[in-house]
Write a protein that holds these residues in place. Structure first.
Motif, PDB file in Angstrom:
ATOM      1  N   GLU A  65       0.847  -1.191   0.000  1.00  0.00           N
ATOM      2  CA  GLU A  65       0.000   0.000   0.000  1.00  0.00           C
ATOM      3  C   GLU A  65       0.888   1.247   0.000  1.00  0.00           C
ATOM      4  OE1 GLU A  65      -4.023   1.011   2.291  1.00  0.00           O
ATOM      5  OE2 GLU A  65      -2.269   1.001   3.617  1.00  0.00           O
ATOM      6  N   ALA A  66       0.581   2.209  -0.874  1.00  0.00           N
ATOM      7  CA  ALA A  66       1.398   3.425  -1.018  1.00  0.00           C
ATOM      8  C   ALA A  66       1.123   4.409   0.110  1.00  0.00           C
ATOM      9  CB  ALA A  66       1.121   4.083  -2.356  1.00  0.00           C
ATOM     10  N   ASN A  67       2.164   5.194   0.469  1.00  0.00           N
ATOM     11  CA  ASN A  67       1.980   6.322   1.374  1.00  0.00           C
ATOM     12  C   ASN A  67       1.218   7.435   0.656  1.00  0.00           C
ATOM     13  OD1 ASN A  67       3.389   5.029   3.390  1.00  0.00           O
ATOM     14  ND2 ASN A  67       5.318   6.097   2.992  1.00  0.00           N
ATOM     15  N   ALA A  68       0.705   8.418   1.416  1.00  0.00           N
ATOM     16  CA  ALA A  68      -0.003   9.555   0.821  1.00  0.00           C
ATOM     17  C   ALA A  68       0.913  10.274  -0.166  1.00  0.00           C
ATOM     18  CB  ALA A  68      -0.455  10.512   1.913  1.00  0.00           C
ATOM     19  N   GLY A  69       0.401  10.559  -1.339  1.00  0.00           N
ATOM     20  CA  GLY A  69       1.162  11.287  -2.355  1.00  0.00           C
ATOM     21  C   GLY A  69       1.991  10.392  -3.253  1.00  0.00           C
ATOM     22  N   TYR A  70       1.900   9.058  -3.081  1.00  0.00           N
ATOM     23  CA  TYR A  70       2.661   8.112  -3.903  1.00  0.00           C
ATOM     24  C   TYR A  70       1.706   7.077  -4.502  1.00  0.00           C
ATOM     25  CZ  TYR A  70       6.976  10.000  -1.962  1.00  0.00           C
ATOM     26  OH  TYR A  70       8.005  10.822  -1.610  1.00  0.00           O
ATOM     27  N   HIS A  71       2.198   6.357  -5.514  1.00  0.00           N
ATOM     28  CA  HIS A  71       1.413   5.280  -6.119  1.00  0.00           C
ATOM     29  C   HIS A  71       2.322   4.092  -6.431  1.00  0.00           C
ATOM     30  CE1 HIS A  71       2.998   7.593  -9.555  1.00  0.00           C
ATOM     31  NE2 HIS A  71       3.005   6.437 -10.210  1.00  0.00           N
ATOM     32  N   PHE A  72       1.731   2.870  -6.378  1.00  0.00           N
ATOM     33  CA  PHE A  72       2.484   1.647  -6.656  1.00  0.00           C
ATOM     34  C   PHE A  72       2.891   1.605  -8.122  1.00  0.00           C
ATOM     35  CE2 PHE A  72       2.607  -2.715  -8.201  1.00  0.00           C
ATOM     36  CZ  PHE A  72       3.532  -3.291  -7.348  1.00  0.00           C
ATOM     37  N   VAL A  73       4.150   1.116  -8.379  1.00  0.00           N
ATOM     38  CA  VAL A  73       4.650   0.987  -9.742  1.00  0.00           C
ATOM     39  C   VAL A  73       4.911  -0.478 -10.093  1.00  0.00           C
ATOM     40  CG1 VAL A  73       6.488   1.622 -11.360  1.00  0.00           C
ATOM     41  CG2 VAL A  73       5.660   3.287  -9.682  1.00  0.00           C
ATOM     42  N   LYS A  74       5.702  -1.181  -9.244  1.00  0.00           N
ATOM     43  CA  LYS A  74       6.062  -2.560  -9.585  1.00  0.00           C
ATOM     44  C   LYS A  74       6.741  -3.247  -8.395  1.00  0.00           C
ATOM     45  CE  LYS A  74      10.489  -1.042 -11.514  1.00  0.00           C
ATOM     46  NZ  LYS A  74      11.365  -1.022 -12.717  1.00  0.00           N
TER      47      LYS A  74
END
Length: 411
Positions: A65-74
């Motif tokens: 799960e990503a932190n606030a302001g980030y998104h999963f890539v790989k």
């Protein structure tokens, strides 16, 4: 893994297993399923599930799960090579496994717009999460910036420029309001009927002078600078700034004109303006100060202030007597003096100006002691070209009179 005999008794856990044959032997090899550790890690996010020890060929579900302001890539392996772009990521365990969840910072779009009567100068762009953006708006002529609002109309800020931290896509709009200006009316020898008040920019106003004092009639409207504006009454005009207008009334039967009498004290002279003028004429008066003095003000015959401007322009509506007042220039240095009252020196317009030093032998040097001038003062001025700096003037006249003064020459 182990070896057992026909009865199932353990013989050895070694492989290979070495033994001495002394008769018929029946051996059975036993095997167990292997288990492997799955290690999961993440930066700018967290692992939700998947860590642990699993038997061979077990299916594992790794989820991050990503932190606030980030998104999963790989997901990447221990060498940094890509493993999967799925989240959650499912795989069969066949060996010790180390997998890292990689996240990237979000980018957001900040869109700026302006409501009517202004423009947006800067700020619209794409920003990384947590970056600061600055929005700047410019109002059209006659308007002023009011506030920034969100896409839903909620107020954000009244600051301009407006700096904020970007945490998501944003639509920001600048709003403007029309300026209001004060129209102040006054009258000389009459009264104002209508028009005084506050007006929005570009609004038409109507100034109307009312009843004149006994023996007077309306002549014109004049502005704060003493200039003629209009002979119409009422006077219609468009308001685009603060205004002060005066309704001027002149005496009846004044076609012969009014006398403007100017005088000056002994420290200055009248340069222009003295004369006879038709009622309602613009008059420009100007006085000049003598060396060592400066203009202070114009006063009326009763000593009251007329104006501190020089030159000064006004509208003639009656006989006028004015006097130009002057003051002595302040001395620019200090003085140590024996037997000399109010002596001084200052430098202006390419000359030394000497006060009460006529007949003195003058020596001028720099602050470092370098002599630059020597002369005997035979008047109030001595032409000299001096570079900017601080100087010492020494004045001597007989043995009992001696003066030392410091003065400055500015660029």
């Amino acid at each position: 893994m182990k070896w057992t005999d026909a009865e199932g008794d353990s013989l050895s856990g070694k492989n290979p297993y070495r033994f001495v044959v002394k008769g018929d032997v029946e051996l059975l090899a036993h095997f167990a399923l292997s288990s492997y550790e799955v290690s999961l890690s993440a930066e700018n996010g967290r692992i939700k599930s998947g860590r642990g020890v699993y038997p061979y060929n077990t299916e594992v579900k790794a989820e991050a799960e990503a932190n606030a302001g980030y998104h999963f890539v790989k997901w990447t392996d221990a060498q940094g090579d890509s493993v999967s772009g799925n989240n959650p990521y499912r795989f069969a365990v066949k060996e010790e496994t180390a997998v890292n969840a990689y996240f990237a910072i979000n980018d957001y779009r900040v869109s700026l717009s302006a409501a009517d009567n202004g423009t947006v100068a800067s700020g619209g762009s794409t920003y990384a999460h947590g970056a600061k953006a600055t929005a700047t708006a410019t109002a059209d002529e006659g308007y002023h910036f009011l506030k920034w609002t969100s896409a839903s109309g909620g107020a954000l800020s009244e600051a301009n420029p407006y700096t904020f931290v970007v945490t998501g896509n944003m639509a920001v709009q600048a709003h403007f309001a029309v300026n209001s200006y004060r129209v102040k009316l006054s009258a000389q020898n009459g009264r104002i009927k209508a028009g005084d008040g506050v007006y929005a920019y570009d609004t038409e106003a109507e100034a109307e002078a009312g009843e004149a004092a006994d023996g007077y009639h309306f002549a014109m409207w004049g502005n704060e600078a003493g200039q003629q504006v209009s002979f119409a009454n009422p006077y219609r005009f468009v308001v685009r700034e603060d205004m002060k207008l005066t309704a001027w009334f002149v005496r009846d039967n004044s076609s012969g004109g009014y006398k403007v009498s100017l005088s000056a004290g002994s420290n200055g002279a009248i340069k222009s303006g003295d004369g006879v003028y038709l009622p309602g004429s613009e008059v420009k008066i100007e006085a000049g100060a003598y060396a060592g003095y400066h203009f202070v003000k114009w006063t009326r015959a009763d000593g009251s202030l007329f104006s501190a401007a020089n030159p000064h322009t006004f509208i003639v509506t009656e006989e006028t007597a004015l006097r130009a007042e002057f003051e002595k220039e302040p001395l620019t240095g200090f003085e140590t003096l024996l037997g000399v009252e109010e002596a001084g020196v200052y430098y202006a317009e390419g000359a030394l100006h000497l006060v009460n030093l006529e007949g003195y032998f003058i020596s001028v040097g720099t602050i470092r002691g370098e002599r630059v001038l020597q002369f005997t003062a035979d008047g109030a001025e001595y032409p000299a070209v001096l570079p900017a700096g601080v100087y010492i003037l020494t004045a001597a006249k007989w043995k009992e009179r001696y003066a030392v003064m410091k003065f400055a020459v500015k660029k």
